[in-house]
Design a protein around this motif. Structure first.
Motif, PDB file in Angstrom:
ATOM      1  N   GLU A  56       0.831  -1.201   0.000  1.00 36.23           N
ATOM      2  CA  GLU A  56       0.000   0.000   0.000  1.00 36.23           C
ATOM      3  C   GLU A  56       0.869   1.256   0.000  1.00 36.23           C
ATOM      4  O   GLU A  56       1.942   1.300   0.600  1.00 36.23           O
ATOM      5  CB  GLU A  56      -0.888  -0.020   1.245  1.00 36.23           C
ATOM      6  N   LYS A 114       2.407   4.489   1.059  1.00 35.46           N
ATOM      7  CA  LYS A 114       2.614   5.199   2.327  1.00 35.46           C
ATOM      8  C   LYS A 114       3.324   6.514   1.989  1.00 35.46           C
ATOM      9  O   LYS A 114       4.543   6.619   2.042  1.00 35.46           O
ATOM     10  CB  LYS A 114       3.450   4.337   3.284  1.00 35.46           C
ATOM     11  N   ARG A 115       2.541   7.493   1.646  1.00 36.16           N
ATOM     12  CA  ARG A 115       3.066   8.745   1.100  1.00 36.16           C
ATOM     13  C   ARG A 115       3.991   9.467   2.088  1.00 36.16           C
ATOM     14  O   ARG A 115       4.949  10.126   1.700  1.00 36.16           O
ATOM     15  CB  ARG A 115       1.893   9.644   0.696  1.00 36.16           C
ATOM     16  N   TRP A 116       3.714   9.339   3.370  1.00 33.13           N
ATOM     17  CA  TRP A 116       4.512  10.041   4.388  1.00 33.13           C
ATOM     18  C   TRP A 116       5.976   9.598   4.402  1.00 33.13           C
ATOM     19  O   TRP A 116       6.852  10.312   4.876  1.00 33.13           O
ATOM     20  CB  TRP A 116       3.895   9.844   5.769  1.00 33.13           C
TER      21      TRP A 116
END
Length: 595
Positions: A70, A72-74
């Motif tokens: 998935e 996880k932009r952070w």
């Protein structure tokens, strides 16, 4: 130990085929290793850890596929910073020369160190660059692969005890081999090695034949592993309307303008990081942190970014996004590499140039749709024009872009835009270790010294009324005479001006304190009779060779070598003065042409 090839008496062409093949094989294998390493690190950090699936180019599908993790932009805030930390540690701990984009280091080694590159520098550069790019840092492949090829060429030259000239050529040819392999552009790689050394239109022509051999071999080795298709799948763009040169002229100015912004931003940020009062180990981490922050909002500005080029060719990017990508890519590249990170600048430059071309193509297509019918063509031309300007390599870049895209129908506009951008940016370059021309390179200083002197005759500068000493002049009179003049060397002649020798003040010092010689010794007895006179039709190159061999300051000039009647003298100082005068003339001519 003597030169290996001189001992086995191998012809020059044969030796370059053997050396070029060896360097080409190693450069090709190095390109394979680097590419696999780059793909593997990118797969783990970008695809698996962050969960971002980057589009692929037609010629370079992912070697490892894609994960299903998935997004996880952070993590964009941390992964590039972590990569910068690892890269910085490797570089500054083991090979500080691997800092930055790498091509400059190879250029400097060839210009000033006869191609000498420490053997472990390419290894560190390869690993550090793969980490930088694979963790999201904005960088390219040409720096590390150039150092791999040049480094092995340097190593081979030392092992075989080649001459300094051969070591330089082999290192440059190795650099071209790596470029030809990793970008699947053998012809451009060969020319790039000769062209990138200088910021003018000069070439290191001695490199062309060896680099052609190395580039062909390296390209063949690399493509045997990964396929022979061009890097990009390109629509069949064609140049069929001469009026389109108007719009391409505007693109040339845009390439030069954004190129100037790129160079100033890159070295401005580099200067800021150099002044930071923190450890060098942590500077690339800080640069990675800023890069990741930009990537949080514009992920397309991270990594190599080649996929954006192919999307732009197919007109799948908007004009507003392309403008944003230009600025974002300039910043991420400057922070990733300018902070001390390790990677090349060719890849990001291609993305920036393609974006400049795509932006101008879409804009001009809306303004003049009858002329600009294929905006995607401007992506290809923009790539060539942008890098030609910032790198001062128009010839190799035009060919490289054609080979990378498999499109040779846009050569005319690519030549037009590249030439214009190159001329507009002729006083600015991203490769700051380039010198202007062969005459400015330390490795060619001696050659140009002789070339200048070969055009001037002795009779043009000789002193025709020299101060002479008669052969029968007594030692006492000599001692009284010398303080009255400014010279230390004098021709000794007979009554009819036939040359006897040269009297050098340094050589008569031993007689000064010996008593009883004043009236017994004359000039003809203590002068140097083993002097080599010159004729007035000799060149200054002939004269300086004799001066250097004899280690003297003055040469007598005679009418002919049989009679040896003195007609003048020539000094080392006169020759040096004339050389400096001629070089100043050339510089004045260059300044005039620059304006």
């Amino acid at each position: 130990m003597n030169n290996f090839f001189s001992r086995i008496n191998l012809p020059v062409i044969g030796r370059w085929f053997i050396l070029g093949t060896l360097v080409g094989i190693v450069a090709g294998i190095g390109a394979i290793v680097f590419f696999i390493l780059l793909q593997g690190i990118g797969y783990f950090f970008i695809d698996y850890v962050i969960g971002m699936r980057l589009p692929e180019t037609a010629g370079e599908p992912s070697l490892f596929g894609h994960t299903t993790s998935e997004l996880k932009r952070w993590l964009f805030f941390f992964v590039p910073a972590f990569g910068g930390l690892l890269s910085g540690f490797l570089v500054f701990k083991f090979a500080p020369e691997a800092e930055g984009h790498g091509t400059d280091a190879a250029i400097e080694a060839i210009h000033t160190k006869n191609g000498y590159i420490r053997w472990h520098v390419p290894i560190i550069k390869t690993i550090a660059s793969a980490i930088t790019i694979g963790t999201g840092g904005s960088g390219g492949r040409e720096g590390p692969i150039a150092q791999i090829g040049a480094g092995f060429g340097s190593f081979l030259g030392r092992v075989l005890h080649l001459t300094d000239r051969e070591k330089r050529i082999l290192a440059a040819a190795g650099m071209g081999a790596g470029i030809g392999a990793i970008f699947r552009s053998p012809m451009a790689g060969a020319i790039f090695a000769a062209e990138v050394m200088y910021s003018s239109s000069d070439l290191e022509y001695e490199v062309l034949l060896p680099s052609t051999i190395t580039s062909i071999i390296a390209y063949s080795v690399f493509c045997t592993m990964f396929g022979w298709e061009p890097l990009f799948e390109t629509p069949d763009f064609r140049f069929i309307n001469p009026l389109e040169l108007i719009s391409y002229t505007l693109l040339g100015f845009l390439c030069a303008g954004f190129g100037y912004l790129y160079i100033k931003t890159f070295y401005g940020i580099h200067a800021v990081f150099k002044k930071l009062k923190i450890s060098n180990y942590f500077k690339p981490m800080l640069g990675g942190l800023v890069t990741g922050a930009i990537g949080f909002f514009i992920p397309q500005a991270l990594g190599g970014g080649y996929e954006q080029i192919e999307l732009g060719m197919h007109s799948q990017l908007s004009i507003s996004f392309l403008l944003i990508l230009i600025i974002a890519k300039i910043l991420t590249t400057s922070f990733s590499i300018g902070s001390g990170g390790s990677a090349g600048i060719f890849g990001p430059s291609m993305v920036i140039g393609a974006s400049v071309g795509g932006f101008s193509g879409l804009f001009l297509g809306g303004v003049m749709p009858q002329i600009v019918t294929e905006p995607g063509a401007y992506v290809i031309v923009g790539m060539a024009g942008f890098f030609s300007g910032i790198a001062s390599t128009p010839l190799s870049t035009i060919i490289m872009v054609s080979e990378m895209t498999g499109n040779y129908h846009l050569l005319v506009p690519a030549m037009w835009v590249s030439t214009l951008s190159f001329l507009l940016l002729r006083n600015h370059t991203i490769y700051i270790k380039q010198v202007n021309s062969r005459s400015d390179s330390p490795i060619h200083k001696g050659e140009f010294f002789l070339q200048v002197l070969q055009t001037i005759k002795v009779k043009e500068i000789m002193r025709k009324d020299p101060i002479v000493i008669r052969e029968d002049l007594k030692f006492t009179d000599i001692l009284n005479f010398i303080p009255t003049v400014k010279h230390n060397n004098f021709p000794v002649v007979k009554q009819d001006y036939t040359l006897v020798g040269v009297l050098q003040f340094d050589e008569i010092r031993e007689f000064i304190f010996e008593e009883g010689l004043e009236d017994l010794v004359v000039a003809g007895e203590i002068c140097d009779k083993d002097v080599t006179p010159v004729l007035e039709n000799y060149t200054l190159a002939d004269a300086i060779e004799i001066i250097g061999f004899k280690n003297i300051e003055m040469l007598p000039v005679v009418n002919n070598l049989e009679e040896k009647k003195l007609i003048g003298i020539l000094t080392r100082r006169d020759i040096v003065y004339i050389y400096n005068r001629e070089m100043l003339k050339q510089k004045d001519i260059k300044v005039a042409t620059d304006f």
